[in-house]
Design an enzyme around this catalytic site. Structure first.
Site, PDB file in Angstrom:
ATOM      1  N   SER A 119       2.660  11.556  -7.163  1.00 61.08           N
ATOM      2  CA  SER A 119       1.993  10.976  -8.326  1.00 61.08           C
ATOM      3  C   SER A 119       0.618  11.611  -8.521  1.00 61.08           C
ATOM      4  CB  SER A 119       1.776   9.467  -8.139  1.00 61.08           C
ATOM      5  OG  SER A 119       2.966   8.804  -7.783  1.00 61.08           O
TER       6      SER A 119
ATOM      7  N   ASP B 205      -5.761   5.095  -3.683  1.00 64.34           N
ATOM      8  CA  ASP B 205      -4.501   5.528  -4.307  1.00 64.34           C
ATOM      9  C   ASP B 205      -4.028   4.519  -5.360  1.00 64.34           C
ATOM     10  OD1 ASP B 205      -4.435   7.800  -2.637  1.00 64.34           O
ATOM     11  OD2 ASP B 205      -3.490   6.650  -1.044  1.00 64.34           O
TER      12      ASP B 205
ATOM     13  N   ASN C  77      -6.529  12.808  -8.540  1.00 63.93           N
ATOM     14  CA  ASN C  77      -5.966  12.952  -7.199  1.00 63.93           C
ATOM     15  C   ASN C  77      -4.455  13.098  -7.311  1.00 63.93           C
ATOM     16  OD1 ASN C  77      -6.004  12.941  -4.292  1.00 63.93           O
ATOM     17  ND2 ASN C  77      -5.226  10.842  -4.365  1.00 63.93           N
TER      18      ASN C  77
ATOM     19  N   HIS D 299      -1.029  12.247  -4.950  1.00 66.14           N
ATOM     20  CA  HIS D 299      -0.644  11.469  -3.770  1.00 66.14           C
ATOM     21  C   HIS D 299       0.858  11.616  -3.552  1.00 66.14           C
ATOM     22  CE1 HIS D 299      -0.834   8.352  -0.742  1.00 66.14           C
ATOM     23  NE2 HIS D 299       0.221   7.774  -1.303  1.00 66.14           N
TER      24      HIS D 299
END
Length: 213
Positions: free
Chosen positions: A136, A145, A107, A109
């Protein structure tokens, strides 16, 4: 060649950066499919233009998050993914989904994690008078997250900045670092072990890879 599946919810600018990197052979992988939880997401159009199968799966068709994620997993697995990339995917994933793709789920973020998990990160950076903000890339775990950080990019915050200006600055960095991290993974350089991100057989620090050291 490793198989990559990307999940999106909106415009898909990070998806576009990954499509371009695959075309330019900066990523030695094949983008096999793109899924969105919104049928009108412009990112699906980007996928179609690149000749990549584009699918929409909307939550209102399902009785629960688990049912939705179960169907999504089935459809993703039809493409035998080595890596699943979340690129602006705005749904919280079920524990079963995260467990199914553990160690191969990335992911991005828009904050310098662990600062500002969740939404409205640019607004929070402005309201708190931060001089520095950023983005990030991290492995996904059950904690929102909260998975191990792989790589961060920092941007300055100037006096008088608007949310839009910070967003643009952060996104420019995202389009550089996300394809890079994907390339590390498909080249076998990046793994998640014992709850940490490892690059070239060495554990990364909490803030991820530090290029300037």
């Amino acid at each position: 060649m490793k198989n990559i599946v990307v999940l999106i919810s909106g415009n898909g600018s990070n998806l576009q950066a990954i499509i371009d990197a695959c075309k330019q052979k900066k990523i030695n992988g094949t983008l096999r499919a793109v899924f969105s939880n919104k049928a009108d997401a412009f990112g699906l159009e980007r996928a179609r233009e690149a000749g990549i199968p584009a699918h929409a799966l909307e939550a209102n068709q399902f009785s629960s998050r688990e049912a939705f994620d179960g169907e999504l997993m089935q459809e993703i697995d039809a493409y035998a993914p080595d890596l699943v990339v979340l690129a602006g995917y705005m749904r919280i994933l079920s524990p079963a989904f995260v467990a199914h793709y553990a160690g191969r789920l990335l992911n991005i973020h828009p904050s310098l994690l662990p600062k500002y998990p969740g939404l409205y990160t640019h607004r929070q950076a402005l309201e708190n008078g931060d001089k520095e903000h950023g983005t990030s890339v991290h492995f996904v775990t059950d904690e929102l997250d909260g998975g191990p950080v792989i790589l961060q990019a920092k941007v300055p915050v100037f006096e008088g900045d608007s949310e839009e200006e910070i967003t643009a600055r952060v996104q420019a960095q995202e389009h550089a670092i996300y394809p890079l991290v994907v390339s590390w993974f498909v080249d076998g350089r990046l793994t998640m072990r014992e709850g940490a991100a490892w690059l070239d057989n060495a554990p990364l620090p909490a803030q991820g890879y530090a290029a300037d050291e």
